[in-house]
Enzyme design. Structure first.
Site, PDB file in Angstrom:
ATOM      1  N   ARG A  65      -6.063  -6.251  21.383  1.00 32.29           N
ATOM      2  CA  ARG A  65      -5.048  -7.518  21.072  1.00 32.29           C
ATOM      3  C   ARG A  65      -4.406  -8.080  21.732  1.00 32.29           C
ATOM      4  NH1 ARG A  65      -4.196  -6.088  14.684  1.00 32.29           N
ATOM      5  NH2 ARG A  65      -6.457  -6.195  13.937  1.00 32.29           N
ATOM      6  N   LEU A  81       0.855  -1.351   0.069  1.00 31.20           N
ATOM      7  CA  LEU A  81      -0.023   0.057   0.116  1.00 31.20           C
ATOM      8  C   LEU A  81       0.854   1.147   0.063  1.00 31.20           C
ATOM      9  CD1 LEU A  81      -2.765  -0.953   2.506  1.00 31.20           C
ATOM     10  CD2 LEU A  81      -2.816  -0.650  -0.004  1.00 31.20           C
ATOM     11  N   ALA A  82       1.867   1.310   0.879  1.00 35.16           N
ATOM     12  CA  ALA A  82       2.572   2.491   1.015  1.00 35.16           C
ATOM     13  C   ALA A  82       3.745   2.635  -0.180  1.00 35.16           C
ATOM     14  CB  ALA A  82       3.337   2.435   2.167  1.00 35.16           C
ATOM     15  N   HIS A 109      -1.148 -11.346  17.236  1.00 35.47           N
ATOM     16  CA  HIS A 109      -2.409 -11.298  17.038  1.00 35.47           C
ATOM     17  C   HIS A 109      -3.194 -12.558  17.755  1.00 35.47           C
ATOM     18  CE1 HIS A 109      -6.364 -10.937  14.789  1.00 35.47           C
ATOM     19  NE2 HIS A 109      -5.965  -9.722  14.549  1.00 35.47           N
ATOM     20  N   LEU A 123      -3.776  -0.433   7.183  1.00 33.22           N
ATOM     21  CA  LEU A 123      -4.041   0.053   5.976  1.00 33.22           C
ATOM     22  C   LEU A 123      -4.208   1.573   5.744  1.00 33.22           C
ATOM     23  CD1 LEU A 123      -6.822  -2.512   5.022  1.00 33.22           C
ATOM     24  CD2 LEU A 123      -4.349  -2.558   4.787  1.00 33.22           C
TER      25      LEU A 123
END
Lengths: 257, 637
Positions: free
Chosen positions: B330, B43-44, B266, B441
């Protein structure tokens, strides 16, 4: 588990490079747990090959959760193997029988030259997207998101098409090595949205041309692509692409390259 | 090492706008003469390459996959946060900012986080215009859901494939620039080193993964968007190829590495089934909205889950955290799962798992509604485990997932090496000690679409960057070093595979520097890791040829770096003698056993500086100050 593990006979395509002729080599693996993924079974084989002084089998893989589209093996005559709606990395050994002979090949298609062993070059798919698989909006030019309402069904249909992971299974499955399902998925994803309308015709013409130029075949309605697609992308999008293409052809000048 | 974070002064609400105005621009006719090297196409990286290409720069984009579309951002499921307040439920830029600073346990910079919250809205606009098929309401407007225990509904999503759709949007924008001739893609090309000339980053050394050819590329600025290093743990939710090498090479060339010990584990992943396991699969934590987490009360109770009566079950999260119950953050959920398994109450063959039970929700809402909400996740679970989660409880266990640590960057996202910028998970900037769901994101796209395209040009226009060619001395030296390292690895010809070393390293890190850490364990790891590394360099076996496609060589080269990354993670964990966010030091807890921060001594980012091979790295400090969100003890009771 070691006593209960599966034994398998494997027939795997080995090919040193794109110039090499290549051929099948037989392997045996033992103590395979039914809980292993198909690629983990190949990992086990590769570890064994390395320790025996051989060269491991090259195969593409990355996310191993069925979304990146990197993996893709032709297993017993089917892209991604026997389980429908599943990528090779999500296929598990419990789908096979103890003692079974498994044949593993790369995607076979003229537009996907073999790079090594089970790895093929799928850059032709990038070229199809490059030809028009986008909406021409530059960063910063976007209006407030909710100024463009999209009917829920259109958005859902668009998402059905947009799920394509670009693995190439549709092409490997097609007797004509056609990339129509891949191309149609992108054309439909964008064409079903209001944002995609201004370039809709131009997109259909230029992407279909790029598909033909890359050497992919045409569609003759076998439907193998949909059956092989790990994301169940429907052939109805091919019909939709054809409509776009025909109507664009009647009203638009083809783009000059 | 000089640490100047270049934070803007004045009111936080206008800080980014003022910074942007103060930045120098590059004349459009000169942009094409400037070459920007971008490594990674997640994405980046993809959004930065597309946006800088649109501005007219000459962009060279590198990825190790066969296509930029395959970067691991694609696997993100849940969604992307934005402060649109479309639900009128009290959300605002300030609230998203507040939640992110608090969620990060007060270990992030306020100014960075505020900018992130501000730009979150532009991201949704941008992606929608690109044709990302976000979920819609019946009126055609964008749908949102609440995620990760947030009290507002601010998460935009595309079914369970939000990362895929956002990445394909960025990839499309990137391919449009390839067609326009501003971006050139180098796929199956892996970065091996960074080239520094006169103290500034001027290029990279790469390896063509098909031919094995090692070569260098020169440019005016280098941007690393190469993701995180969670694969140091061997088993993680990252892609098999995800690695820390680009960032590690930069660190060894002088870039500061910040907070390496902040690694997120996670809670809702599918447990390990055996030694063959090659990666772990995450299931969206939205499952915790309707699933109840429990283990047997008695140690070693091996009865099938459905035969264990209510009075013998321990719904430990509901018992310990009556307010948040199964929806605790989390880090808290993960730590508690570990604790009950350590007590011998874990379930499944390995005893490393806890039940995630939908029985009561199915009774209450009907199986149809549960199917509508989570159908794809139940299917995925069944595909992997061959068990039907509607009939028997799912089993879950925590797994390494994301790293908040990364290369240190200033407000401009520039590292401590001038000309080297870092975006996305690869940098350390915005999540503090713990990242909230649906924020990765947002950060990747914020950096790539909006921050880097503003700050990199400012660097180019204010720096003197003489023309340089890749046959200058520094480039040749760097290529020579990379070649000799590859040669050295090829010549070891030992008896163990890269995977076997990597697995052992991962276990060490997981046991001593995983969900809970203590001084004795960390010290043990600091002895074991260098010993393992030494054995690696004596006894690893790389088959095949280096001038060929050689996946074993790629692996071994990455594992060599993981061996060093692991040690830095442990060093950082040892020095940070407090608990904060994902970093839990057993010595630092409240009376109830929860994580206890030590603001007096540790309200800072630790910035590690390479001091030479086999020398202890230098720990520098960037102090943090909080003017808008007052630090408090997190409580989920």
């Amino acid at each position: 588990m070691s006593e209960k593990g599966m034994k398998l006979n494997l027939k795997i395509w080995r090919q040193k490079s794109s110039k090499d002729k290549g051929g099948f080599v037989d392997y045996k693996v033992e103590n395979i747990s039914p809980n292993m993924s198909f690629l983990e079974m190949l990992d086990v084989l590769n570890e064994k090959i390395i320790l025996e002084g051989g060269e491991p089998i090259a195969f593409d893989n990355d996310c191993r959760e069925g979304i990146c589209g990197m993996c893709g093996l032709y297993i017993n005559g089917r892209p991604h193997g026997p389980q429908s709606g599943t990528t090779t990395c999500q296929l598990h050994m419990r789908s096979f029988r103890d003692g079974e002979l498994i044949t593993i090949e790369p995607w076979r298609c003229g537009a996907f030259p073999i790079v090594k062993d089970l790895i093929v070059d799928r850059s032709a798919l990038d070229k199809i997207i490059m030809a028009g698989g986008f909406i021409s909006v530059s960063t910063g030019a976007a209006p407030e998101a909710n100024t463009i309402p999209v009917p829920r069904d259109d958005s859902g249909n668009s998402m059905d098409a947009a799920q394509c992971i670009g693995c190439g299974a549709c092409i490997a499955a097609c007797p004509n090595a056609s990339a129509m399902l891949f191309t149609a998925a992108k054309i439909s994803h964008l064409g079903l949205l209001p944002q995609g309308q201004p370039e809709r015709k131009k997109r259909a013409l230029s992407m279909v041309k790029a598909m033909d130029d890359a050497g992919f075949g045409g569609c003759t309605n076998h439907g193998e692509c949909e059956a092989a697609c790990p994301k169940n992308v429907s052939t109805k999008f091919i019909a939709r692409m054809n409509r776009d293409y025909i109507s664009a052809g009647l009203t638009e000048e083809p783009e000059k390259e | 090492m000089k640490i100047d974070s270049r934070l803007p002064s004045g009111p936080i609400e206008t800080a980014w706008d003022r910074t942007k105005f103060e930045m120098k621009l590059v004349n459009p006719s000169n942009r094409g003469k400037r070459t920007i090297i971008i490594v990674g196409t997640g994405l980046a990286g993809a959004s930065a390459a597309a946006s800088l290409g649109e501005l007219g720069y000459n962009v060279l984009s590198f990825c190790y996959q066969d296509s930029p579309r395959r970067a691991h951002s694609i696997a993100a499921q849940g969604g992307i946060n934005a402060a649109k307040n479309y639900r009128n439920d009290g959300d605002s830029i300030f609230r998203l900012f507040y939640d992110t600073v608090k969620g990060g346990d007060f270990r992030a910079r306020e100014a960075n986080v505020y900018r992130l919250a501000q730009l979150s809205n532009n991201i949704i606009d941008q992606c929608t215009a690109q044709g990302v098929p976000f979920a819609r309401e019946y009126d055609g407007l964008l749908d949102t859901r609440s995620f990760g225990g947030a009290q507002v509904s601010r998460t935009f999503y595309s079914r369970g494939q939000t990362g895929q759709q956002l990445l394909l949007g960025a990839y499309s924008a990137l391919m449009r620039q390839v067609k326009a001739g501003t971006v050139r893609i180098f796929s199956r090309t892996e970065m091996l080193d960074l080239v520094i000339v006169n103290g500034v980053a001027r290029g990279i050394v790469v390896r063509n993964m098909i031919t094995g050819k090692i070569f260098s590329v020169a440019g005016d600025a280098v941007i690393l968007c190469t993701g995180g290093y969670a694969n140091t743990f061997y088993l993680s939710t990252n892609a098999k190829g995800s690695n820390g090498s680009a960032c590690w090479r930069a660190y060894k060339r002088g870039a500061g590495f910040a907070n390496p010990c902040y690694t997120q584990i996670h809670p809702t992943c599918i447990p390990v089934t055996g030694e063959h396991q090659s990666k772990l699969t995450l299931m969206s934590e939205s499952l915790r909205n309707d699933g109840r987490i429990w283990v047997p009360k008695k140690k070693g109770d091996r009865r099938p889950a459905n035969e264990i009566p209510e009075e013998d079950r321990d719904y430990y999260l509901e018992r310990k955290y009556p307010t948040f119950g199964n929806l605790v953050p989390r880090d808290v959920a993960s730590r508690n799962a570990k604790q009950v398994c350590d007590e011998g109450r874990g379930v499944g063959e390995s005893g490393l798992g806890v039940n995630l039970d939908f029985r009561d929700s199915i009774k209450r809402f009907g199986v149809q509604l549960i199917k509508e909400r989570y159908g794809n996740l139940f299917e995925m679970y069944e595909k992997i485990t061959a068990e039907d989660g509607y009939k028997v409880p799912m089993r879950i266990y925590p797994a390494a997932h994301y790293v908040m640590g990364g290369l240190w960057v200033d407000y401009h996202l520039m590292s401590s090496i001038p000309g080297l910028f870092v975006g996305g998970e690869a940098n350390f900037s915005d999540h503090g000690a713990n990242r909230l769901g649906a924020s990765a994101l947002m950060q990747g796209l914020c950096d790539g679409y909006f921050v880097l395209p503003a700050t990199v040009p400012h660097y180019l226009s204010t720096s003197s960057l003489p023309n340089i060619s890749d046959d200058s001395k520094e480039f040749k030296e760097a290529v020579g070093e990379a070649e000799s390292r590859i040669k050295r690895l090829m010549n070891i010809n030992g008896k163990r595979t890269a995977d076997s070393f990597h697995r052992e390293l991962g276990k060490l890190l997981w046991n001593y520097c995983g969900m809970a850490r203590n001084e004795a364990g960390l010290k043990k790891a600091l002895e074991a890791i260098p010993a393992l590394r030494e054995e690696f360099w004596q006894n690893v076996k790389v088959p095949g040829d280096s001038e060929d496609l050689n996946q074993s060589l790629e692996k071994v080269n990455r594992v060599a770096d993981f061996m060093e990354v692991a040690e830095l993670i442990v060093n950082d964990a040892l020095e940070r003698k407090e608990s904060c966010g994902a970093h839990f030091r057993e010595e630092s807890r409240t009376e109830e056993g929860e994580a206890k921060r030590d603001d007096a001594n540790f309200s800072h980012a630790a910035v590690w500086e390479f001091a030479g091979d086999n020398k202890k790295p230098i720990r520098n400090i960037e102090p943090l100050s909080f003017q808008y969100v007052k630090p408090q003890q997190r409580s989920y009771k």
